[in-house]
Design a protein around this motif. Structure first.
Motif, PDB file in Angstrom:
ATOM      1  N   GLY A 124       0.737  -1.072  -0.120  1.00 28.25           N
ATOM      2  CA  GLY A 124      -0.092  -0.236  -0.203  1.00 28.25           C
ATOM      3  C   GLY A 124       0.877   1.324   0.009  1.00 28.25           C
ATOM      4  O   GLY A 124       0.455   2.216  -0.701  1.00 28.25           O
ATOM      5  N   ASN A 125       1.802   1.216   0.752  1.00 29.00           N
ATOM      6  CA  ASN A 125       2.722   2.442   0.830  1.00 29.00           C
ATOM      7  C   ASN A 125       3.477   2.651  -0.473  1.00 29.00           C
ATOM      8  O   ASN A 125       3.640   3.724  -1.104  1.00 29.00           O
ATOM      9  CB  ASN A 125       3.752   2.296   1.886  1.00 29.00           C
ATOM     10  CG  ASN A 125       3.059   2.348   3.386  1.00 29.00           C
ATOM     11  OD1 ASN A 125       2.134   3.159   3.386  1.00 29.00           O
ATOM     12  ND2 ASN A 125       3.817   1.815   4.556  1.00 29.00           N
ATOM     13  N   LEU A 126       3.901   1.490  -1.037  1.00 26.68           N
ATOM     14  CA  LEU A 126       4.515   1.720  -2.423  1.00 26.68           C
ATOM     15  C   LEU A 126       3.578   2.055  -3.436  1.00 26.68           C
ATOM     16  O   LEU A 126       3.899   2.977  -4.210  1.00 26.68           O
ATOM     17  CB  LEU A 126       5.080   0.519  -2.738  1.00 26.68           C
ATOM     18  CG  LEU A 126       6.554  -0.236  -2.096  1.00 26.68           C
ATOM     19  CD1 LEU A 126       7.022  -1.485  -2.604  1.00 26.68           C
ATOM     20  CD2 LEU A 126       7.639   0.841  -2.150  1.00 26.68           C
ATOM     21  N   VAL A 127       2.484   1.773  -3.347  1.00 26.50           N
ATOM     22  CA  VAL A 127       1.329   2.322  -4.437  1.00 26.50           C
ATOM     23  C   VAL A 127       1.070   3.630  -4.207  1.00 26.50           C
ATOM     24  O   VAL A 127       0.998   4.527  -5.279  1.00 26.50           O
ATOM     25  CB  VAL A 127       0.129   1.419  -4.299  1.00 26.50           C
ATOM     26  CG1 VAL A 127      -1.004   2.109  -5.075  1.00 26.50           C
ATOM     27  CG2 VAL A 127       0.384  -0.056  -4.848  1.00 26.50           C
ATOM     28  N   GLY A 128       1.092   4.052  -3.041  1.00 25.02           N
ATOM     29  CA  GLY A 128       0.962   5.678  -2.574  1.00 25.02           C
ATOM     30  C   GLY A 128       2.227   6.318  -2.991  1.00 25.02           C
ATOM     31  O   GLY A 128       1.938   7.425  -3.431  1.00 25.02           O
ATOM     32  N   MET A 129       3.272   6.086  -2.776  1.00 31.92           N
ATOM     33  CA  MET A 129       4.451   6.714  -3.271  1.00 31.92           C
ATOM     34  C   MET A 129       4.443   6.747  -4.872  1.00 31.92           C
ATOM     35  O   MET A 129       4.602   7.723  -5.240  1.00 31.92           O
ATOM     36  CB  MET A 129       5.841   6.126  -2.629  1.00 31.92           C
ATOM     37  CG  MET A 129       6.086   6.163  -1.013  1.00 31.92           C
ATOM     38  SD  MET A 129       7.415   5.461  -0.588  1.00 31.92           S
ATOM     39  CE  MET A 129       8.818   5.848  -1.303  1.00 31.92           C
ATOM     40  N   GLY A 130       4.204   5.633  -5.187  1.00 31.41           N
ATOM     41  CA  GLY A 130       4.361   5.629  -6.732  1.00 31.41           C
ATOM     42  C   GLY A 130       3.083   6.370  -7.312  1.00 31.41           C
ATOM     43  O   GLY A 130       3.461   7.016  -8.464  1.00 31.41           O
TER      44      GLY A 130
END
Length: 184
Positions: free
Chosen positions: A22-28
């Motif tokens: 979830g954090n990677l998708v948000g940062m992405g």
């Protein structure tokens, strides 16, 4: 025993993998917007940044950034608190006019609205029905007022079921909220 440890470890690893995803998708999403690149490329760039940050600094870098973030957060909270206090406008609403059978909390409020002696307690001052409510379709009232006067603090609101009388089951809702927040 050992089986419980393994099961808890698997649950923990799974939940943290979901959190990381979830954090990677948000940062992405943020990097994709800022850099005008594809979302997939931005997610891979985010993963590379997280990996490089972790390898370069380890837990020390996490601790240092946490201290910095906490200091900035506290500075922001204190600045907002002092700003709010310094720029507060002293425009409190007037005391409630009440409604029929409403008991005024003090003599000043009673005089302000031309109160009359109460029917059940002649020493107290109540809403002047003849002046403010000559007929049912022509009333000046404040239905949000407490029936026994504007009280700022109820010292027993957590334990006395009648302390918040106009609001049914307020004590039950209050305690239910505390339990929900405490035990999640």
């Amino acid at each position: 025993g050992k089986l419980v440890e393994v099961m808890v470890s698997i649950c923990t690893i799974t939940s943290f993998l979901c959190l990381l995803a979830g954090n990677l998708v948000g940062m992405g999403a943020i990097l994709s917007y800022l850099l005008s690149i594809s979302p997939e490329g931005a997610i891979w760039m985010s993963a590379a940044l997280v990996f490089a940050y972790t390898v370069a600094g380890g837990l020390y870098s996490v601790a240092y950034t946490d201290v910095l973030q906490a200091a900035v957060g506290w500075l922001g909270c204190m600045t907002l608190a002092f700003y709010s206090i310094a720029n507060e406008e002293n425009k409190a609403p007037p005391p409630s006019i009440g409604f029929p059978s409403y008991m005024y909390p003090d003599d000043a409020t009673c005089e302000m609205y031309d109160g009359v002696p109460c029917e059940n307690d002649a020493t107290a001052c109540c809403y002047n029905t003849e002046k403010w409510c000559p007929s049912d379709d022509n009333c000046v009232v404040d239905n949000g007022a407490y029936p026994f006067g504007d009280q700022r603090i109820f010292h027993d609101q957590m334990t006395n079921a009648h302390s918040l009388t106009p609001f049914p089951n307020a004590v039950v809702f209050n305690w239910a909220t505390i339990f929900v927040l405490a035990f999640g």
